[in-house]
Enzyme design. Structure first.
Site, PDB file in Angstrom:
ATOM      1  N   GLY A 109       0.836  -1.189   0.000  1.00  0.00           N
ATOM      2  CA  GLY A 109       0.000   0.000   0.000  1.00  0.00           C
ATOM      3  C   GLY A 109       0.870   1.238   0.000  1.00  0.00           C
ATOM      4  CB  CYS A 139       5.176   2.169   7.755  1.00  0.00           C
ATOM      5  SG  CYS A 139       4.662   3.690   6.934  1.00  0.00           S
ATOM      6  CG  LEU A 140       6.553   1.200   1.679  1.00  0.00           C
ATOM      7  CD1 LEU A 140       5.921   1.510   0.330  1.00  0.00           C
ATOM      8  CD2 LEU A 140       7.710   0.221   1.520  1.00  0.00           C
ATOM      9  CD  GLN A 161       3.315   5.722   2.825  1.00  0.00           C
ATOM     10  OE1 GLN A 161       2.409   5.139   2.256  1.00  0.00           O
ATOM     11  NE2 GLN A 161       4.319   5.076   3.397  1.00  0.00           N
ATOM     12  CG  HIS A 208       0.061   6.549   5.585  1.00  0.00           C
ATOM     13  ND1 HIS A 208       1.172   7.099   6.167  1.00  0.00           N
ATOM     14  CD2 HIS A 208       0.376   5.252   5.342  1.00  0.00           C
ATOM     15  CE1 HIS A 208       2.120   6.170   6.270  1.00  0.00           C
ATOM     16  NE2 HIS A 208       1.660   5.041   5.791  1.00  0.00           N
ATOM     17  CG  HIS A 266      -0.433   1.027   7.430  1.00  0.00           C
ATOM     18  ND1 HIS A 266       0.545   0.641   8.315  1.00  0.00           N
ATOM     19  CD2 HIS A 266       0.170   1.895   6.574  1.00  0.00           C
ATOM     20  CE1 HIS A 266       1.683   1.253   8.006  1.00  0.00           C
ATOM     21  NE2 HIS A 266       1.482   2.019   6.954  1.00  0.00           N
ATOM     22  CD  GLU A 267      -1.226   2.278   2.830  1.00  0.00           C
ATOM     23  OE1 GLU A 267      -0.922   3.466   2.606  1.00  0.00           O
ATOM     24  OE2 GLU A 267      -0.382   1.416   3.123  1.00  0.00           O
TER      25      GLU A 267
END
Ligand code: ZN
Length: 185
Positions: free
Chosen positions: A44, A96-97, A49, A142, A138-139
């Site tokens: 994702g 997480c990226l 991000q 963000h 999670h997304e």
């Protein structure tokens, strides 16, 4: 391809704004988001991000019998109640990226209903369970300017702080380019 912002960058900690029109800019942005997510690789990626403060995330999730891949524009999310089961250090581990290479366990609701708009401007909904429900939560976070780091509980909250400090993150303008700087484990 976009650079992925690292925790501490203001773009990650600011609530994203509604998308008002799906135009060529948005279509190109979403295509680039898919490319960046796939190269990372990740399951994702939210617009925040890559430093874009708009309510968009992309996701790509495969199991043995299906591949669920899409874009959520102006998403809404309803989640089930949390189970009473204790935190499982392995099964509940999340990454997480924007906090590359780190993983910490976190309880999430097991079920989530995603309602969003696609690139054609059509509304759709997906009922998700398990890992896909986790990705959506999670997304969605963000887009609210929240990272999973903000939701950790003891002792993981402290260990995360330590990891961020040791990596010298937590300051503005740090980022990494998929394929070059970091290789995700
Ligand atoms: Zn993330």
């Amino acid at each position: 391809m976009y650079r992925i912002r690292i925790t501490g960058d203001p773009a990650l900690h600011t609530r994203a704004l509604e998308v008002l029109a799906i135009d060529d800019y948005i279509r190109e942005l979403v295509a680039d988001m898919f490319e960046t997510m796939d190269a990372a690789p990740g399951v994702g990626l939210a617009a925040t991000q890559i430093g874009v403060g708009l309510r968009i995330f992309v996701y790509s999730y495969s199991t043995d019998d299906e591949e669920i891949r899409g874009v959520a524009i102006n998403p809404q999310l309803s989640i089930s109640e949390f189970s009473d089961e204790p935190l499982d250090e392995e099964a509940d581990a999340e990454g997480c990226l924007s906090i590359p290479g780190e993983r910490f366990p976190l309880k999430r609701a097991n079920r989530a209903l995603l309602m969003a708009t696609d690139l054609e401007g059509q509304g759709y909904q997906i009922e998700a369970e398990g890992w896909l429900a986790r990705i959506f939560q999670h997304e969605f976070d963000h887009l609210e300017g929240m990272l999973y780091a903000d939701r950790l509980v003891r002792p993981h909250k402290r260990l995360m702080k330590k990891a961020i400090k040791e990596n010298e993150w937590g300051i503005p303008a740090l980022s990494w380019l998929p394929g070059e700087d970091y290789l995700e484990p």
